[in-house]
Design an enzyme around this catalytic site. Structure first.
Site, short mmCIF file in Angstrom:
data_model
loop_
_atom_site.label_atom_id
_atom_site.label_comp_id
_atom_site.label_asym_id
_atom_site.label_seq_id
_atom_site.Cartn_x
_atom_site.Cartn_y
_atom_site.Cartn_z
N GLY A 64 0.78 -1.25 0.00
CA GLY A 64 0.00 0.00 0.00
C GLY A 64 0.80 1.29 0.00
O GLY A 64 0.41 2.27 -0.60
N ASP A 120 0.51 3.38 4.42
CA ASP A 120 -0.50 4.09 3.65
C ASP A 120 -1.65 4.60 4.53
O ASP A 120 -2.00 5.76 4.51
CB ASP A 120 -1.06 3.21 2.51
CG ASP A 120 -1.57 1.84 2.99
OD1 ASP A 120 -1.47 1.52 4.19
OD2 ASP A 120 -2.07 1.08 2.14
N ASP A 123 -5.99 2.12 10.41
CA ASP A 123 -7.42 1.99 10.71
C ASP A 123 -7.56 1.55 12.17
O ASP A 123 -7.56 2.38 13.07
CB ASP A 123 -8.02 0.99 9.71
CG ASP A 123 -9.52 0.84 9.83
OD1 ASP A 123 -10.15 1.66 10.51
OD2 ASP A 123 -10.08 -0.09 9.21
N LYS A 151 -7.17 7.05 9.72
CA LYS A 151 -8.62 6.80 9.79
C LYS A 151 -8.95 6.45 11.24
O LYS A 151 -8.45 5.48 11.78
CB LYS A 151 -8.98 5.65 8.84
CG LYS A 151 -10.46 5.52 8.61
CD LYS A 151 -10.78 4.76 7.34
CE LYS A 151 -10.54 3.28 7.45
NZ LYS A 151 -10.97 2.56 6.23
P1 IMP Z 1 -5.43 -1.73 10.59
O1 IMP Z 1 -4.60 -2.90 11.03
O2 IMP Z 1 -6.88 -1.91 10.91
O3 IMP Z 1 -4.91 -0.41 11.10
O4 IMP Z 1 -5.43 -1.72 9.03
C1 IMP Z 1 -4.40 -1.23 8.31
C2 IMP Z 1 -4.35 -1.90 6.95
O5 IMP Z 1 -5.65 -2.20 6.45
C3 IMP Z 1 -3.68 -0.98 5.99
O6 IMP Z 1 -2.32 -1.30 5.84
C4 IMP Z 1 -4.46 -1.21 4.73
O7 IMP Z 1 -3.81 -2.22 3.97
C5 IMP Z 1 -5.80 -1.74 5.15
N1 IMP Z 1 -6.84 -0.68 5.10
C6 IMP Z 1 -7.47 -0.09 6.15
N2 IMP Z 1 -8.35 0.82 5.73
C7 IMP Z 1 -8.28 0.83 4.38
C8 IMP Z 1 -8.97 1.58 3.35
O8 IMP Z 1 -9.80 2.45 3.59
N3 IMP Z 1 -8.61 1.28 2.08
C9 IMP Z 1 -7.68 0.34 1.75
N4 IMP Z 1 -7.01 -0.37 2.67
C10 IMP Z 1 -7.31 -0.13 3.97
MG MG Z 2 -4.21 -3.43 2.12
#
Ligand code: IMP
Ligand code: MG
Length: 194
Positions: A64, A120, A123, A151
């Site tokens: 990403g 990138d 979340d 986010k």
């Molecule tokens: P986390 O572990 O929930 O913080 O998610 C992070 C990962 O989920 C990032 O590295 C992205 O690959 C993916 N991700 C989270 N939100 C999005 C989005 O809105 N679009 C695309 N990929 C996302």
């Molecule tokens: Mg991803």
């Protein structure tokens, strides 16, 4: 030596048209390439100022962060080294499981080195949390975090973010490296999908 004729360049408008023609009502432009470029320059300036006199190692999280990373390091005014890490998350869906394994590890010895981890989007924070623990175990010091998009709505893990490009509350974003099942990464702008 054979010189190949360049292929007909495909305009950005054409790439975008192909994407927008399929269910256009489900897609909204969120961050244009111009806005992204401007913000990336600001972040590069801030990082360069903070790390003046040092040579940090930038670690990009594949896939990403690929375009953000490339654009960011090329705007730096300090020397640096670059490397990448790739983490595969177990389980599918739009929320990460938090369980990850590394399918490509860092190859530079980062023990005692200043490191900037480039992602990138954050979340829930689970992915970055695991990666930071891994980088910490390798002895990097200090460790800074740079994300293009923060986010916030679903954050579960507290992750210190040193640089962030944009904040959004919610939504699923694609383009400029961000994917939906590996599609749309190549789009030069960032869109929200319904
Ligand atoms: P986390 O572990 O929930 O913080 O998610 C992070 C990962 O989920 C990032 O590295 C992205 O690959 C993916 N991700 C989270 N939100 C999005 C989005 O809105 N679009 C695309 N990929 C996302
Ligand atoms: Mg991803």
């Amino acid at each position: 030596m054979r010189i190949h004729k360049p292929v007909r360049p495909v305009g950005m408008a054409e790439i975008r048209r192909e994407f927008m023609e399929q269910e256009p009502e489900t897609k909204t432009l969120v961050f244009s390439r111009d806005l992204i470029r401007e913000r990336v320059r600001e972040i590069a300036k801030a990082v360069s100022e903070q790390f003046t006199g040092k040579e940090p190692v930038f670690i990009g999280i594949l896939n990403g962060a690929v375009f953000f990373f490339g654009d960011l390091v090329r705007e730096l005014t300090i020397p640096c080294r670059i490397d990448f890490i790739r983490a595969a998350s177990y389980g599918a869906g739009t929320v990460s499981s938090g369980e990850i394994r590394f399918t490509k590890d860092i190859e530079i010895d980062i023990a005692g080195e200043p490191v900037i981890v480039v992602e990138d989007i954050i979340d829930t924070g689970r992915t970055l949390k695991r990666i930071l623990r891994h980088v910490e175990k390798k002895g990097a010091d200090p460790i800074h975090v740079c994300v293009l998009i923060d986010k916030r709505e679903r954050r579960e893990e507290e992750v210190p973010i040193d640089y962030s490009g944009f904040r959004v509350d919610r939504g699923f974003l694609v383009g400029y490296g961000l994917d939906c099942n590996e599609r749309f990464r190549h789009l030069p702008d960032i869109y929200a999908l319904d």
